[in-house]
Scaffold this motif. Sequence first.
Motif, PDB file in Angstrom:
ATOM      1  N   LEU A 186       0.833  -1.204   0.000  1.00 34.32           N
ATOM      2  CA  LEU A 186       0.000   0.000   0.000  1.00 34.32           C
ATOM      3  C   LEU A 186       0.867   1.254   0.000  1.00 34.32           C
ATOM      4  O   LEU A 186       0.553   2.250  -0.647  1.00 34.32           O
ATOM      5  N   SER A 187       1.987   1.183   0.715  1.00 36.69           N
ATOM      6  CA  SER A 187       2.904   2.321   0.747  1.00 36.69           C
ATOM      7  C   SER A 187       3.592   2.526  -0.590  1.00 36.69           C
ATOM      8  O   SER A 187       4.186   3.575  -0.837  1.00 36.69           O
ATOM      9  N   ARG A 188       3.541   1.511  -1.455  1.00 37.92           N
ATOM     10  CA  ARG A 188       4.131   1.612  -2.792  1.00 37.92           C
ATOM     11  C   ARG A 188       3.097   1.999  -3.834  1.00 37.92           C
ATOM     12  O   ARG A 188       3.348   1.923  -5.041  1.00 37.92           O
ATOM     13  N   GLY A 189       1.912   2.385  -3.368  1.00 31.01           N
ATOM     14  CA  GLY A 189       0.880   2.851  -4.284  1.00 31.01           C
ATOM     15  C   GLY A 189       0.017   1.764  -4.881  1.00 31.01           C
ATOM     16  O   GLY A 189      -0.699   2.011  -5.854  1.00 31.01           O
ATOM     17  N   VAL A 190       0.054   0.557  -4.324  1.00 28.60           N
ATOM     18  CA  VAL A 190      -0.750  -0.552  -4.843  1.00 28.60           C
ATOM     19  C   VAL A 190      -1.687  -1.042  -3.738  1.00 28.60           C
ATOM     20  O   VAL A 190      -1.240  -1.436  -2.661  1.00 28.60           O
ATOM     21  N   ASP A 191      -2.980  -1.010  -4.021  1.00 30.81           N
ATOM     22  CA  ASP A 191      -3.989  -1.473  -3.069  1.00 30.81           C
ATOM     23  C   ASP A 191      -4.537  -2.801  -3.572  1.00 30.81           C
ATOM     24  O   ASP A 191      -5.227  -2.857  -4.600  1.00 30.81           O
ATOM     25  N   LEU A 192      -4.214  -3.881  -2.873  1.00 28.66           N
ATOM     26  CA  LEU A 192      -4.640  -5.211  -3.305  1.00 28.66           C
ATOM     27  C   LEU A 192      -6.155  -5.359  -3.296  1.00 28.66           C
ATOM     28  O   LEU A 192      -6.702  -6.184  -4.030  1.00 28.66           O
ATOM     29  N   LYS A 193      -6.835  -4.567  -2.474  1.00 27.78           N
ATOM     30  CA  LYS A 193      -8.286  -4.687  -2.338  1.00 27.78           C
ATOM     31  C   LYS A 193      -9.042  -3.638  -3.150  1.00 27.78           C
ATOM     32  O   LYS A 193     -10.239  -3.433  -2.940  1.00 27.78           O
ATOM     33  N   SER A 194      -8.370  -2.979  -4.081  1.00 29.16           N
ATOM     34  CA  SER A 194      -8.998  -1.898  -4.850  1.00 29.16           C
ATOM     35  C   SER A 194      -9.949  -2.406  -5.919  1.00 29.16           C
ATOM     36  O   SER A 194     -10.781  -1.646  -6.420  1.00 29.16           O
ATOM     37  N   GLY A 195      -9.840  -3.680  -6.295  1.00 27.72           N
ATOM     38  CA  GLY A 195     -10.648  -4.205  -7.382  1.00 27.72           C
ATOM     39  C   GLY A 195     -10.013  -4.011  -8.743  1.00 27.72           C
ATOM     40  O   GLY A 195     -10.502  -4.546  -9.748  1.00 27.72           O
TER      41      GLY A 195
END
Length: 680
Positions: A169-178
């Motif tokens: 998430l700190s790298r700009g990637v949200d696994l739960k964003s869809g």
Amino acid sequence: MLCHTLFILHFFIFITLILPSLSLPSQNVTLFGDASYTDTAISLTKQQLTCLSSSSSTSGIGRAFYLYPVRFLDPLTNSTASFSCRFSFSILSSSSCPSSSDGIAFLISSTTDFSSFSNGYMGLPNSDKDSYFAIEFDTSYDPSLGDINGNHVGIDVNSVVSFASVDVLSRGVDLKSGKIITAWIEYRDDMKMIRVWVGYSSTRPLTPILASLIDLSEIFKEFMHVGFSASNGKGSSIHLVHDWKFKTLSYSHFVSPIDDVEEGDCFLCYAGDSKASKKKGENFRREKFGEIALGIGGITAFVVSALALGVMIYVILKRKKGGVIRKIKESQSCRFQTNKVPVRLSLSEITSATMGFNRDRLVGEGASAKVYKGSLQFGGDVAVKRFEKVDDLDRLHNPFATEFATMVGCLRHKNLVQLKGWCCEENELVLVYEYLPNGSLDKVLHRNSSSSVVLSWNQRVNIILGVAAALTYLHEECERQIIHRDVKTCNIMLDADFNAKLGDFGLAEVYEHSCSTRDATIPAGTMGYLAPEYVYSGVPTVKTDVYSFGVVMIEVVTGRRPVGDDGTVVGDYVWNLWKQNRLVDAADPKLRGEFDVIEMERMLLVGLVCVHPDYEKRPRVREAARMIKKEAPLPLLPTTKPRVRIKPICHNDTPETQSFVDDWVSTEEAPYLTPKSQFN
């Protein structure tokens, strides 16, 4: 004529046997549990109408494995295949469940028939008999498993407890964003290293988010099953795998690194995928000399194809023997070119280069390693760093592993010593660096006064600015922030033109730039270079590196060691001269007055600012360099050295969150504040 005939035969076999297996995903992927096909993806889990309880057994778990087992070990050569894969996935969460699902994992397992944990854990195996390796994309937070948060990527080996993980998430990637997320996973057996990249784009990021040393030859059996696993646990999400390419190959010394998986076998491609269609055409000309058969078209196809390819290669080599030999020699001579990935060297090469680690070749010695001057046949002069021998269990937890993992991340900067190769053979751990003829700054600076080599003032300024450039790169310009923790003149090397290059990353710590908290460690380093707050708290920051840089700066200007034989600290010595308005008297007598007085005083003042007892008063290295170059004004310094103030160290300290853990402590009362420390 024979060559053309064999090529046609080989081509025909590929068309008839391999192409059908790539036409539809249902023909080469087996589904388990809740997994099912959609029009454009494989859905590993289903949307749950109600949230699951922890007592659920296999409900909410789905897996997809490639139909055929993949060969990872060659019993004849006892070698392990490297592998690389790229896949896209998405996780569609449900608003009906407050809890997050477990997530998805890329899985290489010894079997597809295994039991799972009762409440999910991404459906990973739960048996001591099952051997597996997994890269987890974890969307749940379970402190009992050592999870760092509910949005991380981890490396699992025969356990759901990750031995390495990173917050994505700190790298700009949200696994739960869809959103559709693309992941690249690469294992290089020659380096014994796994690397993972993640991003929303189809173009692989330059820097991996996670890299770790690991020897999968101890985990893999001859044949393993490759696929994905996901589970909902107490949550409810749909875990989708959209496409998947995979390849294994065997490495030699001269094979370039895996840069992408564009040429991998398409394990999951749909007819409507233009990229997949294009890939099918490319597969016919994709055969590589060192590639391991994946069993896609069956053993017969591979054997016949290999024979045909072998005859073709023999004919070509026979005709172009001279050209092949020339190319081999060129590839050998290019093994150590600048900006190339370090290569693995054999122990025999290292032994030959150092004349059996001859004592006469010894050029440096530290707490954990000795450095020898070596000469490689195709690499010229090199510095061979031989680490103390360790047991197999300690191979991943020692200065060699730390330094190797840091340097192999392709740290490329003109003011960093460049890693050219390494050797991990038998019980030897060796790193091979570029050889710098003028040795360490410590030896040049403090050599016998009768020596004819004395650093000029301009050379000293250039050295300091070079170290500043290296630290600025590590602190601010790398993908991940690197704290060196051992900045000192012994670790600053000088090339033929006396340009500085920072080396020795055996104590380095790597952090995410957005990391707000850092764990305390037992302080390690060299007496005289350590910041007081680091010695007391054990928390390294950029400001602790700044302190060490300030000591180096003062040491270079004065020619004095950090701590003299009489116990005098060089920083205190300069503070006293500043108090007496006699700063110019601190200049190294070897300079014989041949320096710019104003410039020298400015350099010492910047050094004092960097070794300020209060870390908040210290500038960043970039700012210090600007002060030296007169691009920024000097801050006001008190007339006397401030007393040490110790307080908690936090990456995002604010005046409101700071609290004292100790009152003002004078350096006279506690010069190093070392309740528990390890020093070189």
